[in-house]
Enzyme design. Sequence first.
Site, mmCIF file in Angstrom:
data_model
loop_
_atom_site.group_PDB
_atom_site.id
_atom_site.type_symbol
_atom_site.label_atom_id
_atom_site.label_comp_id
_atom_site.label_asym_id
_atom_site.label_seq_id
_atom_site.Cartn_x
_atom_site.Cartn_y
_atom_site.Cartn_z
ATOM 1 N N HIS A 382 0.821 -1.234 0.000
ATOM 2 C CA HIS A 382 0.000 0.000 0.000
ATOM 3 C C HIS A 382 0.845 1.271 0.000
ATOM 4 O O HIS A 382 0.358 2.374 -0.244
ATOM 5 C CB HIS A 382 -0.943 0.005 1.182
ATOM 6 C CG HIS A 382 -2.272 0.647 0.894
ATOM 7 N ND1 HIS A 382 -2.395 1.774 0.106
ATOM 8 C CD2 HIS A 382 -3.519 0.308 1.278
ATOM 9 C CE1 HIS A 382 -3.659 2.118 0.021
ATOM 10 N NE2 HIS A 382 -4.391 1.255 0.719
ATOM 11 N N ASP A 386 -2.331 2.166 -4.367
ATOM 12 C CA ASP A 386 -3.555 1.973 -3.620
ATOM 13 C C ASP A 386 -4.557 1.195 -4.457
ATOM 14 O O ASP A 386 -4.254 0.777 -5.577
ATOM 15 C CB ASP A 386 -4.141 3.288 -3.092
ATOM 16 C CG ASP A 386 -3.719 4.447 -3.955
ATOM 17 O OD1 ASP A 386 -2.871 4.247 -4.824
ATOM 18 O OD2 ASP A 386 -4.216 5.540 -3.728
#
Lengths: 410, 328, 324
Positions: A382, A386
Amino acid sequence: MTRVAQEIPKVGLVMEEVRVVRWLKSVGDGVVAGEPLLEVETEKAVVEIEAAATGRLSEILVQNDSRAAVGDQVAWIECADAQGAVAAAPAPRAVDPEPPDTTPAARVHGTAADAAGDGARDAARIRSTPVARKLAGEHGIDLGGIAGTGPGGRVQLDDVQRAIDASRPADTGAQSLSPMPLSPMRRALARAMSLSNATIPQFTVTRSVDWTEMQALRGEFAARAGPAAAKLSVNDFLLQALARTLIEFPALNATFSGDPDSSEARIEPARGAHIGLVVAVDDGLLVPVIHDVERLGLAEIARRREDCVERSLKGRLKREELSGATISISNLGAEGPDRFRAIINPPQSAILAVGRRRDGVVVKDGVIVVRPLSDLTLTVDHRVADGRLASQFLARLVTILEGRNWRLEA
Amino acid sequence: MTEPKLTDWKEMYGALWRIRLFEGHVQRLAAAGEIPGFPHLSTGQEAVAVGVCTQLKAEDAMFTSHRGHGHVLAKGSDIEATFAEILGRRTGLCGGRGGSMHLVDAANGVLGATGVVAGNLALAAGAAWAAQAQGRQDISVVFFGDGATGAGAFHETLNLAALWHLPVLFVCENNGYAEFTSREEHSNVKHVSSFAAPYGIATQTIDGNDLPTVYAAAGAAIESLRRGEGPYLLECMTFRMAGHYVGDSQQYRSKQELAEIREKCPIERLKRHLTGRGVDPEELDAIAEQAKTEVQRAVERALAAPRPDPATVLEYVYRAPALAAIPG
Amino acid sequence: MQHTFIEILRRALDEELARDPAVHLLGEDVAAGGAFGVTRGLAQKHGAARVRNTPISEAAITGLATGAALCGLKPVLEIMFIDFATLSMDCLVNQTAKYRYMSGGRLAVPLVVRTQAGAAGGAAAQHSQSLEAWFIHVPGLIVVAPSTPAEAYGLLKGAIRLGEPVLFIEHKRLYTMKEELPEGAELPPIGRARIARSGTDVTVIAYSAMVQTALEAARILADAGISAEVIDLRTLLPLDMATIAKSVSKTHRVLIAHEAVLNGGVGAEIAARIGSELFDALDAPVLRVGCGFAPIPFAPELERALLPGSADIVRAVRGMMERQ
């Protein structure tokens, strides 16, 4: 020597007849139970039929381009020992026993099969010979767990002997109850996975992929490539598709380094598609890396893949072959789970977990069809990407995998 | 043949009594359930046994039938050991393994008794052949009942004995009955001696209840055998005073028949013969008493004798222990 | 130099006649040479008193031989065909076999009854039987069935010297079999079997002419990769269970083969004993190969259909070795 029949099993829901596309082995070749033996074309796709037993392909009954129905015998596999025969559940009895008293003079009293009665195996009672029971008792082996190769499924001496031999290596592992020190590989893996979990925020996206086109093309490519070529596996297609996707999505083709709080934190793009392939070895895992996959045709990918898998198993990888990737593929194969979440291998940014291929129902143009599907689960760092990027990436990957746009040669 | 002296006759009188008393004990104890199986009594036929066997040597082979107690005793076997065998005791002639119908006493030449009618005829011929082959002067004697003439073995053996010129004396005690059937019912041939001539065998039929008659005839026959003149068939007409076997109630004889028999009793007849020659009857009674005591004591000792050990049951099937180790 | 079974038997008898003056031969036509020529020349050589003809009186000559054996002779009686042993049976079973026991060990019958058995093509029902099973049922008898000339030589001599009543069963089809007689070989012990062929996969137990058949079957099986161990029993009573046990503990599979009728044959006794004494060693049921349940027929094709052969043994063993 037992002969086991290789039959056409039912692959799809509606499948009744197939066309034999290609025998993957020749008469005289050794075959291992479960490995692809021939390709057949159903109405939907080209499908691999796996060998029913381990042994030697002794006779091919249905040639290429001929038709065969589900249940038809298409070949004979000669098994040197009963193990091959036992592995195939529907294997017919190799030789009919002599029925007693059919010779007018009735010169032989009884047959070895006599005591087996009508051949029906009494579920409650395990038929076994005295010496087999004795040996099983001495080794604490449960007769119920042994498939007997005697008449009527009677457990005989060598059935027990095989069970003893087979259980030995596993036994020593499983029954070792004393604490074991870590091997270097175990330690390395433990470190890497702990680090990954601790430092990389990971999320997953999942999509299913329809293998229909890929399978068809694989058959075509194999025919084109010739018998000397390395056999194309689904991993090769995954590598090429992933490589293309990585090039199209450079944001994901990168690695994060440094502490997010510090000014040294970087996202470093890779210069090409360098992809790792998770290989299970004796004591754990190895992830050899194939570099610049985007430049390679499927044939070459296959060659390199075979080579690094082999050298992984032999422990002969070079250092540079174990690094440089931004993503790895973890394919647990036909026996694997439907889907799973793999843990990113640091310092990579992602890992693609490939679930097992299975028939699934999809709706195409409002019609329910059965297709060979797999679930692909992409685990992403992440810090690098995303959700939207990851979803797009995965969608693109799937589109490529389901398409016809492949390069066999570079 | 030399004529026996009076002392010899008195001894033979005692011998007749010993057999008579012995059989009486057998009858008594069998009725009381003390004797296994079914013994056959030779009561009334003592003269044949004594008349023949007294003239045999210990080395002469003797074979008899199921009705052989008298022959065995007359040949010289120990009374106690013989009775013990009939009782099935460990000290019996055969250790309890043979019984009443299979008495063996090798030391006295008693080489066997058989329950199979005519079963011993050929064995006796064989014993005679052995003596001949080995250059011995011994002869062989076999006692059998008139029922044996129905058996093939009887004819086979007479033929063979004559052909090979064997020194075997066939003594037939023709008591007029085979099992429960009278002779008329099982043969057209009234006298067993009739079978001898066709085979070329010397023969004679005599009154078997008169000891002097038996003695004389048997003596002549034995001498003939010892001279190598070939086999001899001596038919002794006699009567069974007891039934076929102990327990046989003799329904098949008339009361008059039985009275007649008692008149012909060999012991009574010898007593009459000897007293006729001047022997004191009291002396004869004393001999009888002595025999009675002797037999009584022997029987009592036999009754007290130990029984065989069941653990030994598999012994003597073969000589070598290894051969005998066959699971039962 | 090779000699036939008959010649070797003759030699054994000749040597025993010379060795022991108690040995006498008798039987129908024996002085004239015997129905199969076994005793030819022996009367001339050893004298008419030692080798004698008898009338056709099986009952009497068996009794004669028995009585003589009781009194110091060692008779070797020939009963021409085992089928005629029926006529000897009363004496053989009720007297000869039981003398030692009934007399409490005081008397013995050192008698050998030589006879021959088996089918030889066209001899038909009353001249072709194998009746050895009757005799293993009689305590007191010894039953021997040699499989080759050399075996017969040693076993016959052993039987004559044994001092027990021995039924010595020759086989008519073996009479012309030739073999060389090893000089100075030890006499095979009565009651001990021999391994005619070593093997590992299955034990085939046989005797008499069937041993050759079993060896032939073993050769065929070897080509199919099956290693058969062939045991030649030699003596049927007493049975050498020790040799059988050793073999079965190795192979775990047994087949018993004999020419006699299966039902109640010697194989049944052996199979029962293996079942009870060697149960834990067995990896397959005990099988038997034998003659079908009918009298031996006259016509050759009928006779062949009834009698067991190597094909039957091979088939049975292959069935035993099958995998499912």
